[in-house]
Write an enzyme that holds these catalytic residues in place. Structure first.
Site, PDB file in Angstrom:
ATOM      1  CB  CYS A  66      -2.715   2.185  -1.523  1.00 27.20           C
ATOM      2  SG  CYS A  66      -1.781   3.588  -1.536  1.00 27.20           S
TER       3      CYS A  66
ATOM      4  CB  CYS B 276      -0.482   3.634   1.445  1.00 29.31           C
ATOM      5  SG  CYS B 276      -1.740   4.387   0.221  1.00 29.31           S
ATOM      6  CG  ASP B 277      -0.034   0.107   2.782  1.00 25.09           C
ATOM      7  OD1 ASP B 277       0.184   0.946   3.463  1.00 25.09           O
ATOM      8  OD2 ASP B 277      -0.973  -0.429   2.308  1.00 25.09           O
TER       9      ASP B 277
END
Ligand code: NAP
Length: 346
Positions: A173, A176-177
């Site tokens: 992701c 997200c990251d």
């Protein structure tokens, strides 16, 4: 395979990682004994305990419908249980831990009368007016409506150290990251729209993004592919697959195998984003509700209505595109309102 039980696949499901949480440290409370008997006809059963499921529970509980939420035995809380800091969920300006966010969801749902069961749904019959839901723990429940919020599992490459390095350089992701990879050299695997999107997005952070694809042309739409091909920070490595992951305790590189001549090479990267598709968890219902061509549960327009009356679906199991906690939560709200309207009319 994911056809075992969606809720038993804890270790098979590697989620948005960041500094991913390993192991089962679920802060979700153990469910209390059920107040209602198994045999009664309930208004609502919700299957799944990610943001979509809990939000559906909050809304149906506040509507006085006393929902039963079946949260799974081992992976209650869904994908966010595998993340650490969640910085983009509105309302938490300082951010919070994914598992804490999910514990909050549960507390809010239970405050209004949601009953929670930590058990796996193993079989359903949703075709009649009375929906039947059976669990691995041997219980059978009946309800007038069912909300399906079983999520989707990111597809894995199937490499030996993939799980171990999840959250330690390996991620599914970029949203997200990506933030953790500022000024680093990283790689994305895949040739579809997701891989293009992730690679482009990651160039905001990383200095260099390799895009590793197993063939010599992309599956992605032309516009998405062109965007990646024209991005000066992206270098495509064609006809290649990742065969090994290296680094201790974090990813430091990968071994590539050329799919045409079989030769191998090493590539130093600190991040590897895997974007080879994902599989919505539909095995419970795929013979009962209609699916889309991409195998998501088909819903009517912007509603949560499936092709079966009284059966609603929400979250990643209907969403090939956005897949965010907040969009899943919104979708759970829609399902709750749709179930409520259905119950008013029936
Ligand atoms: P996808 O279209 O199924 O593409 C998966 C890609 O991963 C393919 O290129 C495939 O290679 C490759 N792949 C699959 N298994 C692999 C493996 N084990 N090792 C290496 N490579 C592997 O999946 P997606 O990109 O996630 O997209 C899913 C759907 O969402 C699509 O309909 C897509 O259009 C849509 N989507 C749209 C957008 C957008 O428009 N903004 C963004 C994201 C996703 P092959 O090409 O060789 O099969």
């Amino acid at each position: 395979s994911h056809r075992t039980s969606w809720s038993r696949r804890k270790l098979d499901r590697l989620a948005c990682g960041g500094e991913g949480v390993q192991g089962n440290n679920s802060p979700l409370k153990l469910a209390r004994p059920l107040r209602k008997q198994e045999s009664i006809l309930r208004d609502v059963i919700i299957i799944g305990s990610g943001p979509a499921g809990w939000t559906a529970a909050i809304y149906t509980a506040r509507a006085g419908l006393n929902p039963l939420l079946i949260a799974s035995s081992v992976e209650a809380g869904g994908e966010l249980m595998k993340t650490t800091e969640v910085e983009n969920f509105p309302g938490f300006p300082e951010g919070l831990m994914g598992p804490d966010l999910m514990a909050n969801f549960q507390a809010q749902a239970e405050r209004f009368g949601t009953e929670t069961l930590l058990d796996d749904v193993v079989e359903v019959d949703l075709r009649g007016d009375v929906k039947i839901v059976k669990t691995g723990g041997g219980k059978t429940f009946e309800a007038k409506t069912v909300i399906l919020a079983t999520g989707a599992a990111y597809r894995e490459l199937g490499l030996p150290r993939e799980k171990e390095l999840s959250g330690h350089g390996v991620s599914w992701c970029a949203t997200c990251d990506g933030f953790f990879f500022r000024q680093k050299t990283i790689a994305v695997v895949g040739g579809g729209d997701s891989a293009m999107e992730e690679a482009n997005f990651l160039t905001r952070f990383a200095d260099k993004v390799y895009l590793i694809h197993r063939r010599d042309s992309f599956k992605a739409s032309k516009i998405m592919a062109d965007r990646a091909l024209n991005n000066p920070k992206i270098e495509v490595i064609w006809n290649s697959e990742v065969t090994e992951l290296h680094g201790e305790p974090k990813l430091s590189g990968v071994t590539l195998r050329n799919t045409v001549d079989g030769s191998t090479s090493q590539l130093d990267v600190e991040g590897l984003f895997i974007a080879v598709g994902n599989d919505p968890r539909v095995w419970l219902v795929e013979d009962q509700v209609e699916l889309t061509s991409e195998k998501f549960i088909k819903v009517e327009g912007r509603s949560s209505k499936t092709t079966l009356p009284g059966v609603f679906a929400a979250g990643d199991v209907i969403d090939p595109t956005y897949r965010q906690a907040i969009t899943a939560a919104a979708s759970g709200c829609v399902a709750a309102l749709d179930a409520e309207h259905y119950l008013n009319d029936h």
